[in-house]
Design a protein around this motif. Structure first.
Motif, PDB file in Angstrom:
ATOM      1  N   PHE A  13      -2.721   6.445  -8.747  1.00 10.48           N
ATOM      2  CA  PHE A  13      -2.200   5.140  -8.357  1.00 10.48           C
ATOM      3  C   PHE A  13      -3.333   4.119  -8.259  1.00 10.48           C
ATOM      4  O   PHE A  13      -3.219   2.999  -8.778  1.00 10.48           O
ATOM      5  CB  PHE A  13      -1.466   5.250  -7.020  1.00 10.48           C
ATOM      6  CG  PHE A  13      -0.836   3.965  -6.569  1.00 10.48           C
ATOM      7  CD1 PHE A  13       0.466   3.662  -6.915  1.00 10.48           C
ATOM      8  CD2 PHE A  13      -1.541   3.060  -5.785  1.00 10.48           C
ATOM      9  CE1 PHE A  13       1.062   2.482  -6.494  1.00 10.48           C
ATOM     10  CE2 PHE A  13      -0.963   1.874  -5.361  1.00 10.48           C
ATOM     11  CZ  PHE A  13       0.337   1.586  -5.716  1.00 10.48           C
ATOM     12  N   ALA A  14      -4.411   4.481  -7.599  1.00 11.16           N
ATOM     13  CA  ALA A  14      -5.540   3.560  -7.414  1.00 11.16           C
ATOM     14  C   ALA A  14      -6.146   3.162  -8.758  1.00 11.16           C
ATOM     15  O   ALA A  14      -6.505   1.995  -8.963  1.00 11.16           O
ATOM     16  CB  ALA A  14      -6.591   4.191  -6.507  1.00 11.16           C
ATOM     17  N   LEU A  65       0.849  -1.186   0.000  1.00 14.86           N
ATOM     18  CA  LEU A  65       0.000   0.000   0.000  1.00 14.86           C
ATOM     19  C   LEU A  65       0.888   1.240   0.000  1.00 14.86           C
ATOM     20  O   LEU A  65       1.886   1.294   0.719  1.00 14.86           O
ATOM     21  CB  LEU A  65      -0.916   0.000   1.224  1.00 14.86           C
ATOM     22  CG  LEU A  65      -1.917  -1.154   1.267  1.00 14.86           C
ATOM     23  CD1 LEU A  65      -2.633  -1.185   2.612  1.00 14.86           C
ATOM     24  CD2 LEU A  65      -2.916  -1.054   0.126  1.00 14.86           C
ATOM     25  N   PRO A  66       0.537   2.226  -0.794  1.00 10.21           N
ATOM     26  CA  PRO A  66       1.402   3.407  -0.916  1.00 10.21           C
ATOM     27  C   PRO A  66       1.331   4.317   0.306  1.00 10.21           C
ATOM     28  O   PRO A  66       0.288   4.457   0.941  1.00 10.21           O
ATOM     29  CB  PRO A  66       0.830   4.117  -2.146  1.00 10.21           C
ATOM     30  CG  PRO A  66      -0.620   3.753  -2.134  1.00 10.21           C
ATOM     31  CD  PRO A  66      -0.671   2.339  -1.614  1.00 10.21           C
ATOM     32  N   PHE A 119       1.202  14.039   4.143  1.00 11.99           N
ATOM     33  CA  PHE A 119       1.330  12.645   3.743  1.00 11.99           C
ATOM     34  C   PHE A 119      -0.030  12.094   3.376  1.00 11.99           C
ATOM     35  O   PHE A 119      -1.074  12.644   3.755  1.00 11.99           O
ATOM     36  CB  PHE A 119       2.008  11.797   4.832  1.00 11.99           C
ATOM     37  CG  PHE A 119       1.175  11.520   6.046  1.00 11.99           C
ATOM     38  CD1 PHE A 119       0.437  10.343   6.150  1.00 11.99           C
ATOM     39  CD2 PHE A 119       1.128  12.416   7.095  1.00 11.99           C
ATOM     40  CE1 PHE A 119      -0.322  10.071   7.273  1.00 11.99           C
ATOM     41  CE2 PHE A 119       0.367  12.156   8.227  1.00 11.99           C
ATOM     42  CZ  PHE A 119      -0.364  10.979   8.315  1.00 11.99           C
ATOM     43  N   ALA A 120      -0.002  11.006   2.605  1.00 16.70           N
ATOM     44  CA  ALA A 120      -1.243  10.383   2.152  1.00 16.70           C
ATOM     45  C   ALA A 120      -1.032   8.886   1.969  1.00 16.70           C
ATOM     46  O   ALA A 120       0.071   8.438   1.648  1.00 16.70           O
ATOM     47  CB  ALA A 120      -1.690  11.002   0.828  1.00 16.70           C
ATOM     48  N   THR A 121      -2.107   8.146   2.157  1.00 19.23           N
ATOM     49  CA  THR A 121      -2.085   6.707   1.968  1.00 19.23           C
ATOM     50  C   THR A 121      -3.511   6.230   1.730  1.00 19.23           C
ATOM     51  O   THR A 121      -4.458   7.017   1.791  1.00 19.23           O
ATOM     52  CB  THR A 121      -1.460   5.998   3.190  1.00 19.23           C
ATOM     53  OG1 THR A 121      -1.291   4.609   2.894  1.00 19.23           O
ATOM     54  CG2 THR A 121      -2.300   6.168   4.434  1.00 19.23           C
ATOM     55  N   PHE A 122      -3.663   4.960   1.465  1.00 22.48           N
ATOM     56  CA  PHE A 122      -4.985   4.349   1.486  1.00 22.48           C
ATOM     57  C   PHE A 122      -4.863   2.938   1.991  1.00 22.48           C
ATOM     58  O   PHE A 122      -3.773   2.387   2.111  1.00 22.48           O
ATOM     59  CB  PHE A 122      -5.704   4.420   0.134  1.00 22.48           C
ATOM     60  CG  PHE A 122      -5.076   3.653  -0.995  1.00 22.48           C
ATOM     61  CD1 PHE A 122      -5.057   2.265  -1.020  1.00 22.48           C
ATOM     62  CD2 PHE A 122      -4.528   4.325  -2.079  1.00 22.48           C
ATOM     63  CE1 PHE A 122      -4.506   1.562  -2.085  1.00 22.48           C
ATOM     64  CE2 PHE A 122      -3.981   3.647  -3.145  1.00 22.48           C
ATOM     65  CZ  PHE A 122      -3.969   2.253  -3.143  1.00 22.48           C
TER      66      PHE A 122
END
Length: 170
Positions: A106-107, A50-51, A64-67
């Motif tokens: 990305f998703a 996961l990024p 920052f960011a993620t999922f």
């Protein structure tokens, strides 16, 4: 500059996250996390492919960011929920939108079909950012949380993505 996060970014990520816990309703948590908590979180993200991205400005991580999975059941595997946080001194500079655009790109390229944003209902700037990026309002849960002596409502936004070419049930 947006780039993948490194271990050395974790103290800055922790500072941003803890400020959101202690001073905002962006996170429905009460107590700050430790560096060990963030390290565990980061390692889990990396091990699950996961990024985690950071926005760097003048050699400092300012967002920052993620999922991650929306829900734990297998049928939700194509739906993800994102998190985007920006340092308090850098908000309203479109950093959150830049990070979210990167997550969307990305998703879309990795076979996900729906991106979900879960936003405290009082966070008008986040709701507006999501709408500007094509998210649609999907509903609100009243009194979903309690923080700072008040009941909090939680709004859901969703963005349709490309999805997988051939979805499966395995």
């Amino acid at each position: 500059m947006i780039r993948y996060a490194k271990h050395s970014d974790l103290p800055a990520i922790l500072e941003i996250y803890n400020d959101a816990i202690l001073n905002t309703t962006a996170i429905y948590a009460y107590k700050p996390h430790t560096l060990e908590d963030r390290m565990s979180w980061y390692e889990k993200k990396v091990s699950n492919d996961l990024p985690v991205w950071v926005f760097e400005e003048n050699n400092s991580v300012v967002g920052f960011a993620t999922f991650g999975p929306f829900r734990a059941y297998p049928a939700f595997k194509y739906t993800i929920e994102h998190s985007v946080y920006v340092h308090k001194d850098y908000r309203r500079r479109h950093i959150g939108a830049a990070l979210l655009k990167e997550l969307i790109k990305f998703a879309n390229s990795h076979g996900y079909t729906t991106l979900v944003g879960v936003i405290d209902d009082s966070n008008e700037s986040s709701k507006l950012m999501h709408e500007r990026l094509g998210f649609s309002y999907a509903g609100t849960i009243q009194k979903a949380g309690y923080k700072f002596g008040q009941w909090l409502n939680l709004s859901f936004y969703q963005l349709p993505l490309n999805g997988p070419a051939a979805p499966t049930e395995d």
